[in-house]
Design a protein around this motif. Structure first.
Motif, PDB file in Angstrom:
ATOM      1  N   ASP A 153      -6.563   2.592  -3.604  1.00 49.37           N
ATOM      2  CA  ASP A 153      -5.419   2.963  -2.898  1.00 49.37           C
ATOM      3  C   ASP A 153      -4.321   3.637  -3.933  1.00 49.37           C
ATOM      4  OD1 ASP A 153      -3.596   2.965  -0.485  1.00 49.37           O
ATOM      5  OD2 ASP A 153      -2.609   1.419  -2.091  1.00 49.37           O
TER       6      ASP A 153
ATOM      7  N   TYR B 180     -10.209  -2.049  -3.361  1.00 44.79           N
ATOM      8  CA  TYR B 180      -9.413  -1.590  -2.510  1.00 44.79           C
ATOM      9  C   TYR B 180      -7.806  -1.233  -3.095  1.00 44.79           C
ATOM     10  CZ  TYR B 180      -5.320  -1.535   0.735  1.00 44.79           C
ATOM     11  OH  TYR B 180      -4.136  -1.318   1.457  1.00 44.79           O
TER      12      TYR B 180
ATOM     13  N   GLU C  72      -5.624   0.288   5.265  1.00 43.87           N
ATOM     14  CA  GLU C  72      -4.852  -1.055   5.206  1.00 43.87           C
ATOM     15  C   GLU C  72      -5.285  -1.909   6.536  1.00 43.87           C
ATOM     16  OE1 GLU C  72      -0.198  -3.001   5.313  1.00 43.87           O
ATOM     17  OE2 GLU C  72      -0.600  -0.855   5.592  1.00 43.87           O
TER      18      GLU C  72
ATOM     19  N   PRO D 219       0.780  -1.193   0.048  1.00 45.86           N
ATOM     20  CA  PRO D 219       0.030  -0.071  -0.133  1.00 45.86           C
ATOM     21  C   PRO D 219       0.844   1.282   0.024  1.00 45.86           C
ATOM     22  CG  PRO D 219      -0.855  -1.715   1.889  1.00 45.86           C
ATOM     23  CD  PRO D 219       0.616  -1.881   1.409  1.00 45.86           C
TER      24      PRO D 219
ATOM     25  N   PRO E 211      -3.866   6.232   4.551  1.00 44.77           N
ATOM     26  CA  PRO E 211      -3.694   4.760   3.938  1.00 44.77           C
ATOM     27  C   PRO E 211      -3.390   3.555   4.996  1.00 44.77           C
ATOM     28  CG  PRO E 211      -2.562   6.411   2.975  1.00 44.77           C
ATOM     29  CD  PRO E 211      -3.183   7.046   4.078  1.00 44.77           C
TER      30      PRO E 211
END
Length: 386
Positions: A360, A356, A372, A16, A368
């Motif tokens: 992201d 997702y 996550e 991420p 973020p």
């Protein structure tokens, strides 16, 4: 690092992003080159003891807070539409309360709101045209008394009752004549609601378009604009070029919105979109770039979002609401991933995982790390070890 499931059941590693995304508060300056509405979702009450076919239990504080988030970016709110699960968990009693509360909140903060008018208080089957007219009138009165603009939505009851184009012209003509202010007409395609197949009295879209235009031409002073949700960019362009002067086209095309909003030398579409629920801050930023005349910069911001939108709206398209609410949870706009009618179960884990990942990548999450953590918690519930 997070392990995400793919469509074939495989697990893949995803890293991420770490930098904060677009925040919850935007600039107060209004958008100038386009009128832009975000159709907004409702936040369910996760502690309500209810069932999928029971009355909707809504968390009103969180629902209104999300509307303030959209207004803070200069967007209008399209209220009590299909994004709010009209006909898919939210009944007319809940929608009427939503309209009253949202309209009052809009007045308090200076936000723009337009609200859906339909016939969903009617029981399935058995309605005649008089009952359809009366149902529309009841809902129109609620919206107008709230001070909001009315959006005349497509009616399942009318689709089931009408014998042909003349019945649509009669019902819509009756409603437009009595509307206090210009309304938005909404043509929602069957990909969003299969019960609306053959709307405007024709299975063929060319014939249906002629009836639609005839209804508008008979009362152009009562039509602020049309929202077209057919996922056919060229058809929308052809239609908007035939609208009477002063009647706007609001794109509802969640597949092709950047090119339709940008427009060409013969015109453009405004916007009334469900995808602008999760894209609110980014969409507002893009339109502000367009306000300066920079169409290229607008497209550079908005074009990369189309992959996410097409993913959320993939068939069965009507279940796009699940992805919209899922992203609102990941972004911190609500504390849970629960939907009215239990609709959180309508999309698969691989579908949500891909949503997702795409969101992201676009920087849609203000935090973020929170996104996550929440994604990992969902994966854990489904047995995916990290």
């Amino acid at each position: 690092m997070i392990r995400l499931p793919g469509a074939q059941g495989e697990l893949r590693a995803y890293e991420p992003r770490r930098e904060p995304g677009r925040g919850a508060q935007g600039a107060a300056a209004p958008l100038t080159s386009r009128t832009v509405f975000s159709a907004a979702h409702v936040v369910a009450d996760p502690f309500a003891d209810t069932t999928p076919d029971g009355p909707a239990a809504v968390d009103w504080d969180a629902t209104l807070a999300f509307r303030r988030h959209l207004w803070s970016h200069g967007l209008g709110v399209a209220e009590a539409m299909d994004t709010a699960q009209r006909g898919m968990g939210l009944d007319w009693a809940g929608a009427a309360e939503l309209i009253r509360r949202s309209a009052a909140e809009a007045r308090a903060v200076g936000g723009r709101v337009a609200c859906g008018v339909g016939t969903d208080q009617l029981a399935p089957g058995g309605a005649d045209l008089a009952a359809v007219r009366a149902a529309y009138e009841e809902q129109l009165a609620v919206v107008e008394s709230s001070g909001a603009q009315a959006i005349l939505m497509a009616s399942r009851a009318l689709a089931a009752t009408a014998r042909g184009p003349e019945d649509y012209l009669e019902v819509y003509g009756h409603l437009l004549r009595q509307a206090a202010e210009p309304v938005i007409l909404h043509w929602l395609g069957p990909m969003f609601d299969p019960a609306l197949a053959g709307y405007w009295g024709s299975a063929g879209l060319d014939a249906a378009t002629e009836t639609f235009l005839e209804a508008i031409a008979a009362h152009p002073d009562k039509v602020d604009g049309i929202k077209v949700s057919l996922l056919d960019a060229q058809r929308e362009i052809d239609l908007r070029r035939r609208l009477p002067d002063g009647v706007r086209c609001y794109t509802g095309d969640d597949f092709n919105y950047p090119e339709l909003i940008a427009g060409d030398d013969r015109g453009f579409s405004h916007a009334l979109l469900g995808i602008f629920d999760p894209l609110g801050p980014l969409a507002a930023e893009a339109v502000r770039v367009l306000d300066t005349g920079d169409s290229k910069g607008f497209r550079e911001l908005l074009d990369p979002t189309v992959e996410l939108s097409r993913h959320l709206f993939q068939t069965p398209t009507r279940f796009y609401k699940t992805g919209v609410v899922f992203l609102a949870w990941l972004a911190g706009h609500q504390t849970h991933f629960t939907m009215v009618g239990g609709l959180q179960s309508a999309r698969s884990l691989p579908h949500l995982a891909r949503a997702y990942e795409l969101a992201d990548g676009l920087g849609l999450f203000p935090d973020p790390a929170l996104a996550e953590t929440r994604m990992k918690s969902l994966l854990h519930v489904h047995g995916v070890a990290q």
